[in-house]
Design an enzyme around this catalytic site. Sequence first.
Site, PDB file in Angstrom:
ATOM      1  N   LYS A  23       0.848  -1.212   0.000  1.00 24.82           N
ATOM      2  CA  LYS A  23       0.000   0.000   0.000  1.00 24.82           C
ATOM      3  C   LYS A  23       0.871   1.245   0.000  1.00 24.82           C
ATOM      4  O   LYS A  23       0.634   2.177  -0.785  1.00 24.82           O
ATOM      5  CB  LYS A  23      -0.885   0.003   1.238  1.00 24.82           C
ATOM      6  N   ASN A  24       1.916   1.243   0.835  1.00 21.70           N
ATOM      7  CA  ASN A  24       2.707   2.463   1.017  1.00 21.70           C
ATOM      8  C   ASN A  24       3.749   2.689  -0.057  1.00 21.70           C
ATOM      9  O   ASN A  24       4.459   3.698  -0.027  1.00 21.70           O
ATOM     10  CB  ASN A  24       3.335   2.466   2.413  1.00 21.70           C
ATOM     11  N   CYS A 118      -4.672  12.523  12.778  1.00 21.79           N
ATOM     12  CA  CYS A 118      -5.472  11.301  12.831  1.00 21.79           C
ATOM     13  C   CYS A 118      -5.244  10.705  14.214  1.00 21.79           C
ATOM     14  O   CYS A 118      -4.619  11.319  15.078  1.00 21.79           O
ATOM     15  CB  CYS A 118      -5.042  10.332  11.731  1.00 21.79           C
ATOM     16  N   ARG A 123       0.437  14.604  12.720  1.00 23.22           N
ATOM     17  CA  ARG A 123       0.831  14.376  11.317  1.00 23.22           C
ATOM     18  C   ARG A 123       1.011  15.684  10.526  1.00 23.22           C
ATOM     19  O   ARG A 123       0.373  15.921   9.525  1.00 23.22           O
ATOM     20  CB  ARG A 123      -0.197  13.479  10.618  1.00 23.22           C
ATOM     21  N   ASP A 306       4.697   0.617  12.006  1.00 27.91           N
ATOM     22  CA  ASP A 306       3.455   0.029  11.478  1.00 27.91           C
ATOM     23  C   ASP A 306       3.248  -1.410  11.933  1.00 27.91           C
ATOM     24  O   ASP A 306       2.201  -2.000  11.662  1.00 27.91           O
ATOM     25  CB  ASP A 306       3.443   0.073   9.948  1.00 27.91           C
ATOM     26  N   ARG A 398      -8.694  -0.344   4.718  1.00 27.10           N
ATOM     27  CA  ARG A 398      -7.785   0.621   4.077  1.00 27.10           C
ATOM     28  C   ARG A 398      -6.476  -0.048   3.674  1.00 27.10           C
ATOM     29  O   ARG A 398      -5.817   0.386   2.738  1.00 27.10           O
ATOM     30  CB  ARG A 398      -7.475   1.779   5.036  1.00 27.10           C
TER      31      ARG A 398
HETATM   32  C1  EPZ Z   1       4.235   6.921   6.189  1.00 20.89           C
HETATM   33  O1  EPZ Z   1       3.466   7.960   6.770  1.00 20.89           O
HETATM   34  C2  EPZ Z   1       3.304   5.721   6.113  1.00 20.89           C
HETATM   35  N1  EPZ Z   1       2.163   6.023   5.256  1.00 20.89           N
HETATM   36  C3  EPZ Z   1       2.813   5.351   7.515  1.00 20.89           C
HETATM   37  O2  EPZ Z   1       2.025   4.168   7.398  1.00 20.89           O
HETATM   38  C4  EPZ Z   1       4.041   5.043   8.387  1.00 20.89           C
HETATM   39  O3  EPZ Z   1       3.614   4.782   9.704  1.00 20.89           O
HETATM   40  C5  EPZ Z   1       5.002   6.238   8.380  1.00 20.89           C
HETATM   41  O4  EPZ Z   1       5.355   6.582   7.014  1.00 20.89           O
HETATM   42  C6  EPZ Z   1       6.292   5.946   9.145  1.00 20.89           C
HETATM   43  O5  EPZ Z   1       6.925   4.837   8.603  1.00 20.89           O
HETATM   44  C7  EPZ Z   1       2.329   5.968   3.915  1.00 20.89           C
HETATM   45  O6  EPZ Z   1       3.411   5.703   3.413  1.00 20.89           O
HETATM   46  C8  EPZ Z   1       1.110   6.275   3.079  1.00 20.89           C
HETATM   47  P1  EPZ Z   1       6.356  10.280   8.263  1.00 20.89           P
HETATM   48  P2  EPZ Z   1       4.062   9.489   6.773  1.00 20.89           P
HETATM   49  O7  EPZ Z   1       6.275  11.533   7.476  1.00 20.89           O
HETATM   50  O8  EPZ Z   1       4.802   9.743   5.536  1.00 20.89           O
HETATM   51  C9  EPZ Z   1       6.580  13.563  11.674  1.00 20.89           C
HETATM   52  C10 EPZ Z   1       0.175   2.763   7.751  1.00 20.89           C
HETATM   53  O9  EPZ Z   1      -0.301   2.245   8.775  1.00 20.89           O
HETATM   54  N2  EPZ Z   1       6.552  14.544  10.572  1.00 20.89           N
HETATM   55  O10 EPZ Z   1       7.568   9.426   8.141  1.00 20.89           O
HETATM   56  O11 EPZ Z   1       2.957  10.404   7.154  1.00 20.89           O
HETATM   57  C11 EPZ Z   1       5.243  12.876  11.825  1.00 20.89           C
HETATM   58  O12 EPZ Z   1       4.390  13.657  12.630  1.00 20.89           O
HETATM   59  C12 EPZ Z   1       0.642   4.206   7.788  1.00 20.89           C
HETATM   60  O13 EPZ Z   1       0.308   2.177   6.643  1.00 20.89           O
HETATM   61  C13 EPZ Z   1       6.701  15.890  10.873  1.00 20.89           C
HETATM   62  O14 EPZ Z   1       6.848  16.262  12.031  1.00 20.89           O
HETATM   63  O15 EPZ Z   1       5.081   9.375   7.995  1.00 20.89           O
HETATM   64  C14 EPZ Z   1       5.605  11.572  12.496  1.00 20.89           C
HETATM   65  O16 EPZ Z   1       5.710  11.773  13.885  1.00 20.89           O
HETATM   66  C15 EPZ Z   1       0.411   4.853   9.158  1.00 20.89           C
HETATM   67  N3  EPZ Z   1       6.652  16.800   9.855  1.00 20.89           N
HETATM   68  C16 EPZ Z   1       6.981  11.261  11.909  1.00 20.89           C
HETATM   69  O17 EPZ Z   1       7.478  12.490  11.343  1.00 20.89           O
HETATM   70  C17 EPZ Z   1       6.478  16.418   8.552  1.00 20.89           C
HETATM   71  O18 EPZ Z   1       6.464  17.295   7.656  1.00 20.89           O
HETATM   72  C18 EPZ Z   1       6.945  10.202  10.821  1.00 20.89           C
HETATM   73  O19 EPZ Z   1       6.105  10.670   9.799  1.00 20.89           O
HETATM   74  C19 EPZ Z   1       6.334  15.047   8.265  1.00 20.89           C
HETATM   75  C20 EPZ Z   1       6.377  14.120   9.293  1.00 20.89           C
END
Ligand code: EPZ
Length: 435
Positions: A23-24, A118, A123, A306, A398
Amino acid sequence: MNCKMNIKGGIRLKGTVTTQGAKNAALPILASALLLKDKTLKLRRVPNLRDIKTMADLLATLGVNVSYSGHEMILEVPSELCWETPANLVRKMRASSLVLGPLVARCGKAVMPLPGGCSIGSRPIDLHLKGLSRMGATIELDHGAVHASAKGLKGCRIYLDFPSVGATENLLMAAVFAKGETLLENVAREPEISNLISTLNLMGARIEERPTGEILVQGVDELDSASATIIPDRIEACTYLLAGVITGGEVKVTDLNINHVDALIAKLEEAGVPLSITGNSVTVHPLNKIKAVSLKTLPFPGFPTDLQPQIMATLSLADGTSIIQESVFESRFRHISELNKMGASIEVQGHTAIIKGVRELVGADVVATDLRAGASLILAGLAACDETNIFNLGHVWRGYENIDGKLRELGGEVSILPVDIIESKVNGVTPEGGD
Ligand code: EPZ
C-alpha cells in the site's frame, strides 16, 4: 451497511498466504503519475484497498483516466491537469498530500487542504512545505489550505530534520523537473521509497539513491510512459507471520522480500520463535509460549512503527514482561485500552508501553481506532478463547486486502457480519471507520 468482524479464537492457524502489493509503495507511485503529460503509467500488483481507491478517485478528479482490473492499474494522464485537490478526499486519507510535490512540479501550482491529524498523531507536513520553499515555491496557508506556486523549481540541497517518509517522497517527486541538481539529505530509507525511485527512473527521471541516506536528483524536462511493479507489502506479510505466532500455529507467507522484514525476523528469533526462511517466503512454526522481548520503533531499517500494535498483541501472551517504545508517532497507543479489555496487561508510561505477559486473552467487543490498531485486535481475537467482535472495520479495509478470506484460508473462524444501528451506537462506530 456497517459491518463487524466476528472471530472465534483459539484455533492454531495453519497454511500459506501470499503477500499483496505494498500500500505504502503504491500510493506515492500513483501520485507520481501526475508528472506525466499525455503519457501512460502501467502498474502491476496494485493491491485492492480502500486507500488505493481513494487515491485513484483523487487522481481522477485532477483529470487522470484510471482503470483497474486484476491488480493491474493503467493511468492515462492528459496534457492539462486540475491542480486544486478536493477537501473531502484529502481529509479522508493523509497520503493525499503526496500529490502536492508532483502538482507543483508539473503545473507550477497546487491548492490542497491541510490533511489534518489522525488517531496516531498530529501528522504535520511542515517538512514537505519547508523543502518546497527551499526549491523556490511560494507557500501560503489560507483557510486551512496550502496554496503553493512556483515559476519552475530550482535544484538545491535540502536536509530533512526527520527522515520523514512522506516528505522524502514529495520532495524527490518535486525535484524531478527542478532546474539542476537537488540533494536530499537525512532522507527516509523505507523500501517503498526505492520502489518509487525505480519507477520514476523507468519513466526517465534521473534519481540516485545513496546508502548514506542521501538522494540525488538531476532535473529533466519531461517523463515518458512506463510499466512498473509494486513491491510486496512487508507490513501485511509480517502481520500474517504474527498471526501464526500468536495462535501457536504454522504459517507460511510467500512472495515477500526477505530484506524488507529483517527487523521482525530478528525479534522473532530473539523471542524463540522457530522460523524457516527460503528465497521469498518465511514460515513460522508452532511454539506454545514466546519469550518476552523489548523494542523501540525507528525509521527503516529499524523496527517499523506500522508493526508496533501487532507485535504488542503478540507479546501480551509472552512469558515475561516486554517493553515497547514508540518513537515515530506521538500517540500510537490507542489499541492498548482495547487489548486490555481482552485481558491483556499493558501499562503506558509516556511513549513507553510495559506489557506483562498473561496466560490467555478473552473475547470481547472492541473498536479499531486506526488501520494497524485494527490488525492488532484481529490478532488478539484469533488467540483469544471464545468470540471477539471488531467494529470500525473501515480502518482495516484501508490496508488489508481480503484479510478475512486469507485468515479463513489459514483455518481461522472469521466472518463479516452486519451491525445494526444499536450496536453501532454502543460501540462508537465512526463514519470513517465504518463500512
Ligand atoms: C508513512 O506515513 C506511512 N504512510 C505510515 O504508514 C508510516 O507509519 C510512516 O510513514 C512511518 O513509517 C504511507 O506511506 C502512506 P512520516 P508518513 O512523514 O509519511 C513527523 C500505515 O499504517 N513529521 O515518516 O505520514 C510525523 O508527525 C501508515 O500504513 C513531521 O513532524 O510518515 C511523524 O511523527 C500509518 N513533519 C513522523 O514524522 C512532517 O512534515 C513520521 O512521519 C512530516 C512528518
